[in-house]
Motif scaffolding. Sequence first.
Motif, PDB file in Angstrom:
ATOM      1  N   HIS A 204       0.781  -1.082  -0.083  1.00 44.44           N
ATOM      2  CA  HIS A 204      -0.187  -0.066   0.066  1.00 44.44           C
ATOM      3  C   HIS A 204       0.815   1.206   0.129  1.00 44.44           C
ATOM      4  CE1 HIS A 204      -2.812   3.089   1.402  1.00 44.44           C
ATOM      5  NE2 HIS A 204      -2.003   3.256   2.405  1.00 44.44           N
ATOM      6  N   HIS A 205       1.728   1.302   0.780  1.00 46.70           N
ATOM      7  CA  HIS A 205       2.793   2.475   0.817  1.00 46.70           C
ATOM      8  C   HIS A 205       3.424   2.651  -0.276  1.00 46.70           C
ATOM      9  CE1 HIS A 205       2.635   4.360   4.898  1.00 46.70           C
ATOM     10  NE2 HIS A 205       2.157   3.511   4.914  1.00 46.70           N
ATOM     11  N   ALA A 206       3.980   1.453  -0.807  1.00 45.72           N
ATOM     12  CA  ALA A 206       5.026   1.564  -2.196  1.00 45.72           C
ATOM     13  C   ALA A 206       4.007   2.204  -3.379  1.00 45.72           C
ATOM     14  CB  ALA A 206       5.522   0.373  -2.626  1.00 45.72           C
ATOM     15  N   LYS A 207       2.845   1.888  -3.677  1.00 42.96           N
ATOM     16  CA  LYS A 207       1.823   2.292  -4.533  1.00 42.96           C
ATOM     17  C   LYS A 207       0.562   2.476  -4.318  1.00 42.96           C
ATOM     18  CE  LYS A 207       5.166   1.805  -7.831  1.00 42.96           C
ATOM     19  NZ  LYS A 207       5.716   2.845  -8.716  1.00 42.96           N
ATOM     20  N   PRO A 208       0.325   3.741  -3.521  1.00 41.39           N
ATOM     21  CA  PRO A 208      -0.703   3.818  -2.839  1.00 41.39           C
ATOM     22  C   PRO A 208      -1.953   4.239  -3.955  1.00 41.39           C
ATOM     23  CG  PRO A 208       0.758   5.670  -2.464  1.00 41.39           C
ATOM     24  CD  PRO A 208       1.365   4.615  -2.910  1.00 41.39           C
ATOM     25  N   ASN A 209      -3.097   3.606  -3.781  1.00 43.93           N
ATOM     26  CA  ASN A 209      -4.180   3.806  -4.856  1.00 43.93           C
ATOM     27  C   ASN A 209      -3.924   3.456  -6.178  1.00 43.93           C
ATOM     28  OD1 ASN A 209      -5.515   4.933  -2.459  1.00 43.93           O
ATOM     29  ND2 ASN A 209      -6.247   6.897  -3.577  1.00 43.93           N
ATOM     30  N   VAL A 210      -2.789   2.656  -6.336  1.00 47.07           N
ATOM     31  CA  VAL A 210      -2.741   1.925  -7.702  1.00 47.07           C
ATOM     32  C   VAL A 210      -3.274   0.817  -7.774  1.00 47.07           C
ATOM     33  CG1 VAL A 210      -1.018   1.291  -9.375  1.00 47.07           C
ATOM     34  CG2 VAL A 210      -0.623   3.499  -8.115  1.00 47.07           C
ATOM     35  N   ILE A 326      -9.632   6.777  -0.115  1.00 44.95           N
ATOM     36  CA  ILE A 326     -10.659   6.465  -1.180  1.00 44.95           C
ATOM     37  C   ILE A 326     -11.304   7.837  -1.723  1.00 44.95           C
ATOM     38  CG2 ILE A 326     -13.285   5.663  -1.171  1.00 44.95           C
ATOM     39  CD1 ILE A 326     -12.671   3.244   0.433  1.00 44.95           C
ATOM     40  N   PRO A 327     -11.190   8.919  -1.084  1.00 46.10           N
ATOM     41  CA  PRO A 327     -11.729  10.055  -1.839  1.00 46.10           C
ATOM     42  C   PRO A 327     -10.796  10.668  -2.753  1.00 46.10           C
ATOM     43  CG  PRO A 327     -12.201   9.996   0.418  1.00 46.10           C
ATOM     44  CD  PRO A 327     -11.316   8.948   0.402  1.00 46.10           C
ATOM     45  N   LYS A 328      -9.626   9.965  -2.869  1.00 43.38           N
ATOM     46  CA  LYS A 328      -8.515  10.371  -3.748  1.00 43.38           C
ATOM     47  C   LYS A 328      -8.466   9.610  -5.173  1.00 43.38           C
ATOM     48  CE  LYS A 328      -5.819  13.321  -2.618  1.00 43.38           C
ATOM     49  NZ  LYS A 328      -6.126  14.842  -2.651  1.00 43.38           N
ATOM     50  N   GLU A 329      -7.493  10.153  -5.973  1.00 45.74           N
ATOM     51  CA  GLU A 329      -7.432   9.481  -7.161  1.00 45.74           C
ATOM     52  C   GLU A 329      -6.828   8.007  -7.097  1.00 45.74           C
ATOM     53  OE1 GLU A 329      -3.819   9.516 -10.523  1.00 45.74           O
ATOM     54  OE2 GLU A 329      -4.578  11.551  -9.679  1.00 45.74           O
ATOM     55  N   ILE A 330      -7.877   7.101  -7.640  1.00 39.14           N
ATOM     56  CA  ILE A 330      -7.556   5.718  -7.623  1.00 39.14           C
ATOM     57  C   ILE A 330      -7.331   5.375  -9.216  1.00 39.14           C
ATOM     58  CG2 ILE A 330      -8.362   3.459  -6.964  1.00 39.14           C
ATOM     59  CD1 ILE A 330      -9.847   4.668  -4.672  1.00 39.14           C
ATOM     60  N   THR A 346      -3.234  10.560  -1.190  1.00 39.89           N
ATOM     61  CA  THR A 346      -3.468  11.083   0.427  1.00 39.89           C
ATOM     62  C   THR A 346      -4.143  12.376   0.596  1.00 39.89           C
ATOM     63  OG1 THR A 346      -1.266  11.857   0.826  1.00 39.89           O
ATOM     64  CG2 THR A 346      -1.710   9.414   1.041  1.00 39.89           C
ATOM     65  N   CYS A 347      -4.719  12.539   1.722  1.00 41.98           N
ATOM     66  CA  CYS A 347      -5.034  13.973   2.382  1.00 41.98           C
ATOM     67  C   CYS A 347      -5.009  13.711   3.850  1.00 41.98           C
ATOM     68  CB  CYS A 347      -6.535  14.102   1.856  1.00 41.98           C
ATOM     69  SG  CYS A 347      -7.808  13.143   2.471  1.00 41.98           S
ATOM     70  N   ASN A 348      -4.942  14.918   4.406  1.00 40.34           N
ATOM     71  CA  ASN A 348      -5.040  15.241   5.664  1.00 40.34           C
ATOM     72  C   ASN A 348      -6.393  15.366   6.466  1.00 40.34           C
ATOM     73  OD1 ASN A 348      -2.317  14.586   5.873  1.00 40.34           O
ATOM     74  ND2 ASN A 348      -1.602  16.450   6.646  1.00 40.34           N
ATOM     75  N   VAL A 349      -6.549  15.151   7.756  1.00 39.05           N
ATOM     76  CA  VAL A 349      -7.594  15.468   8.635  1.00 39.05           C
ATOM     77  C   VAL A 349      -7.261  16.623   9.442  1.00 39.05           C
ATOM     78  CG1 VAL A 349      -9.569  14.742   9.977  1.00 39.05           C
ATOM     79  CG2 VAL A 349      -9.004  13.467   7.795  1.00 39.05           C
ATOM     80  N   GLU A 350      -8.116  17.631   9.637  1.00 42.78           N
ATOM     81  CA  GLU A 350      -7.780  18.657  10.693  1.00 42.78           C
ATOM     82  C   GLU A 350      -7.377  18.140  12.004  1.00 42.78           C
ATOM     83  OE1 GLU A 350     -11.099  21.092  11.126  1.00 42.78           O
ATOM     84  OE2 GLU A 350     -10.708  22.209   8.912  1.00 42.78           O
ATOM     85  N   SER A 351      -6.337  18.403  12.690  1.00 45.47           N
ATOM     86  CA  SER A 351      -5.886  18.034  13.940  1.00 45.47           C
ATOM     87  C   SER A 351      -6.414  18.619  15.233  1.00 45.47           C
ATOM     88  CB  SER A 351      -4.363  18.415  14.084  1.00 45.47           C
ATOM     89  OG  SER A 351      -3.621  17.857  15.033  1.00 45.47           O
ATOM     90  N   SER A 352      -6.533  17.890  16.261  1.00 41.82           N
ATOM     91  CA  SER A 352      -7.010  18.212  17.652  1.00 41.82           C
ATOM     92  C   SER A 352      -6.435  17.119  18.627  1.00 41.82           C
ATOM     93  CB  SER A 352      -8.467  18.328  17.635  1.00 41.82           C
ATOM     94  OG  SER A 352      -9.167  16.882  17.537  1.00 41.82           O
ATOM     95  N   GLU A 367       1.937  13.326   5.697  1.00 47.00           N
ATOM     96  CA  GLU A 367       3.303  13.062   6.270  1.00 47.00           C
ATOM     97  C   GLU A 367       3.861  11.844   6.340  1.00 47.00           C
ATOM     98  OE1 GLU A 367       2.015  17.192   6.188  1.00 47.00           O
ATOM     99  OE2 GLU A 367       1.207  15.387   7.158  1.00 47.00           O
ATOM    100  N   HIS A 368       2.830  10.984   6.943  1.00 45.50           N
ATOM    101  CA  HIS A 368       3.026   9.439   7.150  1.00 45.50           C
ATOM    102  C   HIS A 368       3.519   8.834   5.835  1.00 45.50           C
ATOM    103  CE1 HIS A 368       3.143   5.456   8.694  1.00 45.50           C
ATOM    104  NE2 HIS A 368       1.791   5.231   7.541  1.00 45.50           N
ATOM    105  N   HIS A 369       2.843   8.979   4.763  1.00 46.99           N
ATOM    106  CA  HIS A 369       3.180   8.388   3.378  1.00 46.99           C
ATOM    107  C   HIS A 369       4.418   8.778   2.820  1.00 46.99           C
ATOM    108  CE1 HIS A 369       0.173   5.579   1.745  1.00 46.99           C
ATOM    109  NE2 HIS A 369      -0.374   5.795   2.857  1.00 46.99           N
ATOM    110  N   LEU A 370       4.789  10.394   3.042  1.00 49.92           N
ATOM    111  CA  LEU A 370       6.073  10.786   2.395  1.00 49.92           C
ATOM    112  C   LEU A 370       7.474  10.114   3.356  1.00 49.92           C
ATOM    113  CD1 LEU A 370       5.172  14.323   2.077  1.00 49.92           C
ATOM    114  CD2 LEU A 370       5.571  13.012   0.221  1.00 49.92           C
ATOM    115  N   PHE A 371       7.254  10.084   4.667  1.00 44.54           N
ATOM    116  CA  PHE A 371       8.050   9.455   5.575  1.00 44.54           C
ATOM    117  C   PHE A 371       7.560   8.414   6.548  1.00 44.54           C
ATOM    118  CE2 PHE A 371       8.228  14.198   5.139  1.00 44.54           C
ATOM    119  CZ  PHE A 371       9.623  14.445   4.267  1.00 44.54           C
ATOM    120  N   PRO A 372       7.413   7.319   5.974  1.00 44.35           N
ATOM    121  CA  PRO A 372       6.803   6.269   6.588  1.00 44.35           C
ATOM    122  C   PRO A 372       7.595   5.773   7.850  1.00 44.35           C
ATOM    123  CG  PRO A 372       7.554   5.255   4.467  1.00 44.35           C
ATOM    124  CD  PRO A 372       7.604   6.652   4.584  1.00 44.35           C
ATOM    125  N   THR A 373       8.812   6.017   8.055  1.00 47.77           N
ATOM    126  CA  THR A 373       9.517   5.527   9.242  1.00 47.77           C
ATOM    127  C   THR A 373       9.704   6.582  10.254  1.00 47.77           C
ATOM    128  OG1 THR A 373      11.796   5.960   8.281  1.00 47.77           O
ATOM    129  CG2 THR A 373      11.000   3.701   7.910  1.00 47.77           C
TER     130      THR A 373
END
Length: 427
Positions: A204-210, A326-330, A346-352, A367-373
């Motif tokens: 999933h991380h290597a090729k998200p939504n592919v 799921i709401p992003k490009e697939i 990917t997209c983010n959700v407002e933080s609290s 950020e998680h997908h760009l830098f998974p470690t």
Amino acid sequence: MGGVGEPGGGPGAHGGPARRGGPLPAFRWEQIRPHDLPGDKWLVIERRVYDISRWAQRHPGGSRLIGHHGAEDATDAFRAFHQDLSFVRKFLQPLLIGELAPEEPSQDGAQNAQLVEDFRALRQEAEDMRLFEAQPAFFALLLAHILALELLAWLIAQSWYLQHDLGHTSVFRRPRWNHVAQQFVMGQLKGFSAHWWNFRHFQHHAKPNVSHKDPDVTLAPIFLLGESSVEYGRKKRRYLPYNHQHLYFFLIGPPLLTLVNFEVENLAYMLLCLQWQDLLWAASFYCRFFWSYVPFYSVSGALLLFVAVRVLESHWFVWVTQMNHIPKEIGHEKHRDWASSQLAATCNVESSPFIDWFSGHLNFQIEHHLFPTMPRHNYHRVAPLVRALCAKHGLTYEVKPFLTALVDIVRSLKKSGNLWLKAYLQQ
């Protein structure tokens, strides 16, 4: 520098590694592209060309994961998935067969070279800020509060997030410690295989939504997403009423994912791949669960409790993990650079404070997908840098309110279903 090698020939090409001390053969992209076949895989990492055809089966992350980047520049994926690069390069050295010709660009195809350069500079800045170093106290508190909730017999879906952190080797410096701890959390607390999870999740991380590479969006013929909707419609395939998939999603999506799909897939993986250690860990979960509850509720009551917990945590898991994807490009493989491919999916959700906790910090999905470690407690620190990079290159950095993100899952399913129906009815 040696001359440009011939396709499939030259020193080192399918004949072992390039000779030590001698000049490396130089390859053009047109010579590299054909080597993306089963049993014939080349990778380009840091402008060096590696033949992984025979070694791919020994790759710790699985042959499918590394094979997804066949005949591509995998530099950013290589750096994203590995912490100790000097250690990993020792395994690459025997596979080295050449390097890119000096006149060749580092990436093949119409990719934004400036974006790639800026993203790598951003990653270096994050490393200089020590954002890939974990705070042991943060994860110790996570484990402590999970165990406290376990003692209270409350939902322990938070353990999904902790094993996710461990699977990405973002807790301990030594990968081995992360793997052992993940086996405990995933096996003893959840009853699942850590190896099975990593097998799915790293793809999933290597090729998200592919399509056909990301198992999280390859859901046909139950659900149709993105480009697959039109393809099924044109081919007149109708296994289910896909124009109503946003409705039956509530019946067979969130309620049954961990209870049915994950349970079956997980068990099959452990048995077929002979993961006996994971099987013992999973067995310890079921022994503990039924030993704890059968004396109070009988066998039938304990089974009912097990089903109820799985259904509730399945809701939690599905809504939190899919609101960002799921709401992003697939669709099919676009061969984008690392940063562009992750941002498109990917997209983010407002933080609290509550949303950060409730989602396991997966509201910082970009950020998680760009830098998974990267340890998740540092996502909020790197986020402004990522936002600035996106602004510079005109890339979308999408942040949604939490409820909007949940509703968008249903909207996307309805949109894909309508696309299928339109294509299906066309003559």
